[in-house]
Motif scaffolding. Structure first.
Motif, PDB file in Angstrom:
ATOM      1  N   LEU A 194     -23.109  13.163  18.720  1.00 36.82           N
ATOM      2  CA  LEU A 194     -23.112  14.532  19.241  1.00 36.82           C
ATOM      3  C   LEU A 194     -21.706  15.120  19.268  1.00 36.82           C
ATOM      4  N   LEU A 195     -20.715  14.316  19.623  1.00 37.81           N
ATOM      5  CA  LEU A 195     -19.333  14.816  19.648  1.00 37.81           C
ATOM      6  C   LEU A 195     -18.811  15.103  18.247  1.00 37.81           C
ATOM      7  N   ILE A 196     -19.233  14.294  17.284  1.00 39.77           N
ATOM      8  CA  ILE A 196     -18.780  14.511  15.903  1.00 39.77           C
ATOM      9  C   ILE A 196     -19.305  15.836  15.354  1.00 39.77           C
ATOM     10  N   LEU A 197     -20.461  16.301  15.849  1.00 34.19           N
ATOM     11  CA  LEU A 197     -21.037  17.562  15.356  1.00 34.19           C
ATOM     12  C   LEU A 197     -20.170  18.772  15.690  1.00 34.19           C
ATOM     13  N   HIS A 198     -19.298  18.654  16.656  1.00 34.27           N
ATOM     14  CA  HIS A 198     -18.472  19.791  17.071  1.00 34.27           C
ATOM     15  C   HIS A 198     -17.433  20.099  16.000  1.00 34.27           C
ATOM     16  N   ASP A 199     -17.395  21.375  15.577  1.00 33.63           N
ATOM     17  CA  ASP A 199     -16.441  21.783  14.547  1.00 33.63           C
ATOM     18  C   ASP A 199     -15.144  22.319  15.130  1.00 33.63           C
ATOM     19  N   GLY A 200     -15.046  22.384  16.451  1.00 36.23           N
ATOM     20  CA  GLY A 200     -13.829  22.849  17.097  1.00 36.23           C
ATOM     21  C   GLY A 200     -13.782  24.332  17.364  1.00 36.23           C
ATOM     22  N   PHE A 201     -14.828  25.087  16.949  1.00 31.71           N
ATOM     23  CA  PHE A 201     -14.792  26.544  17.109  1.00 31.71           C
ATOM     24  C   PHE A 201     -16.066  27.073  17.761  1.00 31.71           C
ATOM     25  N   ASN A 202     -17.208  26.849  17.118  1.00 31.92           N
ATOM     26  CA  ASN A 202     -18.466  27.466  17.550  1.00 31.92           C
ATOM     27  C   ASN A 202     -19.129  26.595  18.614  1.00 31.92           C
ATOM     28  N   GLU A 203     -18.905  26.932  19.873  1.00 33.02           N
ATOM     29  CA  GLU A 203     -19.453  26.137  20.971  1.00 33.02           C
ATOM     30  C   GLU A 203     -20.963  26.313  21.077  1.00 33.02           C
ATOM     31  N   GLU A 204     -21.437  27.534  20.934  1.00 35.89           N
ATOM     32  CA  GLU A 204     -22.868  27.812  21.075  1.00 35.89           C
ATOM     33  C   GLU A 204     -23.670  27.162  19.949  1.00 35.89           C
ATOM     34  N   GLY A 205     -23.170  27.282  18.728  1.00 38.02           N
ATOM     35  CA  GLY A 205     -23.867  26.649  17.605  1.00 38.02           C
ATOM     36  C   GLY A 205     -23.874  25.129  17.728  1.00 38.02           C
ATOM     37  N   TRP A 206     -22.807  24.574  18.248  1.00 41.01           N
ATOM     38  CA  TRP A 206     -22.748  23.116  18.450  1.00 41.01           C
ATOM     39  C   TRP A 206     -23.794  22.646  19.449  1.00 41.01           C
ATOM     40  N   LEU A 207     -23.952  23.389  20.557  1.00 41.96           N
ATOM     41  CA  LEU A 207     -24.946  23.013  21.563  1.00 41.96           C
ATOM     42  C   LEU A 207     -26.369  23.113  21.016  1.00 41.96           C
ATOM     43  N   LYS A 208     -26.618  24.069  20.128  1.00 40.62           N
ATOM     44  CA  LYS A 208     -27.948  24.177  19.510  1.00 40.62           C
ATOM     45  C   LYS A 208     -28.249  22.962  18.637  1.00 40.62           C
ATOM     46  N   GLU A 293      -6.088  17.030  24.798  1.00 42.94           N
ATOM     47  CA  GLU A 293      -7.189  16.623  23.935  1.00 42.94           C
ATOM     48  C   GLU A 293      -8.233  15.840  24.723  1.00 42.94           C
ATOM     49  N   LYS A 294      -7.769  14.972  25.611  1.00 49.08           N
ATOM     50  CA  LYS A 294      -8.691  14.199  26.436  1.00 49.08           C
ATOM     51  C   LYS A 294      -9.484  15.108  27.361  1.00 49.08           C
ATOM     52  N   GLN A 295      -8.831  16.131  27.903  1.00 47.55           N
ATOM     53  CA  GLN A 295      -9.517  17.067  28.789  1.00 47.55           C
ATOM     54  C   GLN A 295     -10.581  17.861  28.033  1.00 47.55           C
ATOM     55  N   ARG A 296     -10.307  18.257  26.796  1.00 46.41           N
ATOM     56  CA  ARG A 296     -11.307  18.967  25.989  1.00 46.41           C
ATOM     57  C   ARG A 296     -12.522  18.081  25.730  1.00 46.41           C
ATOM     58  N   THR A 297     -12.276  16.812  25.439  1.00 47.00           N
ATOM     59  CA  THR A 297     -13.387  15.885  25.200  1.00 47.00           C
ATOM     60  C   THR A 297     -14.222  15.710  26.463  1.00 47.00           C
ATOM     61  N   ILE A 298     -13.562  15.645  27.608  1.00 45.44           N
ATOM     62  CA  ILE A 298     -14.299  15.512  28.873  1.00 45.44           C
ATOM     63  C   ILE A 298     -15.194  16.721  29.100  1.00 45.44           C
ATOM     64  N   HIS A 299     -14.694  17.922  28.824  1.00 45.72           N
ATOM     65  CA  HIS A 299     -15.506  19.135  28.974  1.00 45.72           C
ATOM     66  C   HIS A 299     -16.712  19.101  28.031  1.00 45.72           C
ATOM     67  N   GLN A 300     -16.516  18.605  26.815  1.00 49.21           N
ATOM     68  CA  GLN A 300     -17.629  18.508  25.872  1.00 49.21           C
ATOM     69  C   GLN A 300     -18.688  17.516  26.364  1.00 49.21           C
ATOM     70  N   VAL A 301     -18.245  16.388  26.894  1.00 48.28           N
ATOM     71  CA  VAL A 301     -19.198  15.398  27.413  1.00 48.28           C
ATOM     72  C   VAL A 301     -19.935  15.966  28.618  1.00 48.28           C
ATOM     73  N   GLU A 302     -19.238  16.705  29.462  1.00 43.69           N
ATOM     74  CA  GLU A 302     -19.906  17.340  30.603  1.00 43.69           C
ATOM     75  C   GLU A 302     -20.970  18.322  30.134  1.00 43.69           C
ATOM     76  N   ALA A 303     -20.687  19.097  29.092  1.00 47.90           N
ATOM     77  CA  ALA A 303     -21.683  20.027  28.552  1.00 47.90           C
ATOM     78  C   ALA A 303     -22.884  19.273  27.989  1.00 47.90           C
ATOM     79  N   LEU A 304     -22.660  18.154  27.310  1.00 43.01           N
ATOM     80  CA  LEU A 304     -23.765  17.352  26.775  1.00 43.01           C
ATOM     81  C   LEU A 304     -24.595  16.736  27.902  1.00 43.01           C
ATOM     82  N   LEU A 305     -23.926  16.329  28.972  1.00 42.41           N
ATOM     83  CA  LEU A 305     -24.654  15.762  30.107  1.00 42.41           C
ATOM     84  C   LEU A 305     -25.552  16.818  30.744  1.00 42.41           C
ATOM     85  N   ASP A 306     -25.050  18.031  30.931  1.00 41.02           N
ATOM     86  CA  ASP A 306     -25.881  19.112  31.483  1.00 41.02           C
ATOM     87  C   ASP A 306     -27.047  19.433  30.557  1.00 41.02           C
TER      88      ASP A 306
END
Length: 313
Positions: A194-208, A293-306
């Motif tokens: 799931l983290l690899i799917l993130h392109d670094g820009f489109n947050e909404e498209g990544w969550l879909k 960078e670590k903080q950005r990854t933590i935010h992404q994991v929090e979004a995936l958990l929600d």
């Protein structure tokens, strides 16, 4: 008539003196001391004159006591630097020996195979990703391979080979990630995908995309679906009802949420212990970038958990 030569005055020695040789010793000592003093004086005079002739061609600084003291200090400084260089060289030799002795506890045949594998990664250049995945599928990646890469990286750091440091550091991280991915639980493997799917820009498209992958991965959460395979018709079934063979590989949403939440708690506790660096030197800047960078990854994991917690399967 017989002519007789008169005796020489210097040889006129009485019979008593001739018969007592000890009487000659004081006179001989006096003559020897006198001749020795004359000889020593002449030698000193010649030596002094020769030294004065040799000093005539030297620069004026040679006669300056302060200049000579400075030269002595320079000599002491040079000897001190030579001693420091020798100590530094001995320290490096000891460090190289220590690096070489890290793998003494491993079988030599396994060490040779690990070195060959690491050399093949380095020679692979652009195809290193495929070579690492191939080695992982064959089960060739292990702790010993990481140790060989680390030793090479350590040597490159001590020799200050910047290009080799960057290349070996990336190789170490990639091999370590592949090992962890193979040894990880299904929940952690899904989180990595799931983290690899993130392109670094489109947050909404990544969550879909993540929602779609979660729906395809997690089974339906009604008891009947968990017990029987898809397409099962209970009206046509006869005999004992058995669990599907792939039931052990099924990843439940609740298990994913529980493991990801535990991971977040661990990472947050570690992050609270880290102190933020405020300096402008290269090391401080690099540390701040790593923390960001670590903080950005933590935010992404929090979004995936929600997303997983609110997902309806």
């Amino acid at each position: 008539m017989i002519l007789r030569a008169s005796p020489s005055p210097s040889l006129s020695i009485s019979t008593a003196q001739f018969q007592s040789p000890t009487l000659l010793i004081p006179n001989l000592k006096t003559q020897f001391r006198y001749k020795y003093r004359r000889l020593a004086k002449s030698v000193l005079l010649k030596t002094k004159s020769s030294v004065e002739q040799d000093l005539d061609g030297l620069p004026p600084e040679f006669y300056d006591d302060e200049w000579q003291a400075q030269q002595r200090e320079k000599t002491k400084e040079l000897r001190r630097r030579q001693q420091e260089e020798e100590e530094e060289e001995n320290r490096k030799i000891d460090e190289y020996r220590e690096i070489g002795s890290r793998m003494k506890g491993y079988p030599q045949e396994e060490v040779r195979e690990a070195r060959k594998l690491v050399s093949s990664f380095i020679r692979a250049a652009e195809e290193v990703e495929e070579r690492i995945e191939e080695a992982a599928e064959k089960g060739e990646l292990n702790e010993l391979v990481l140790m060989v890469i680390w030793n090479r990286l350590d040597l490159a750091r001590r020799d200050e080979e910047k290009d080799a440091i960057r290349a070996l550091d990336l190789l170490y991280r990639r091999v370590e990630t592949e090992i962890l991915k193979r040894e990880a639980t299904p929940s952690m493997r899904l989180l990595n995908e799931l983290l690899i799917l993130h392109d670094g820009f489109n947050e909404e498209g990544w969550l879909k995309e993540c929602r779609k992958l979660m729906v395809d991965t997690f089974p339906r959460e009604d008891p009947f679906t968990l017990l029987v395979p898809e397409g099962f018709d209970i009206n046509m079934h006869e005999g004992q009802l058995k669990l599907p063979s792939e039931a052990d590989d099924v990843l439940l949403r609740v298990d994913f949420v529980r493991e990801v939440d535990a991971l977040l708690q661990e990472v947050r506790s570690e992050q609270s212990e880290e102190q933020s660096t405020q300096g402008l030197d290269p090391e401080s800047v690099a540390n701040r970038l790593k923390q960001q960078e670590k903080q950005r990854t933590i935010h992404q994991v929090e979004a995936l958990l929600d997303l997983a917690a609110t997902l309806k399967c």
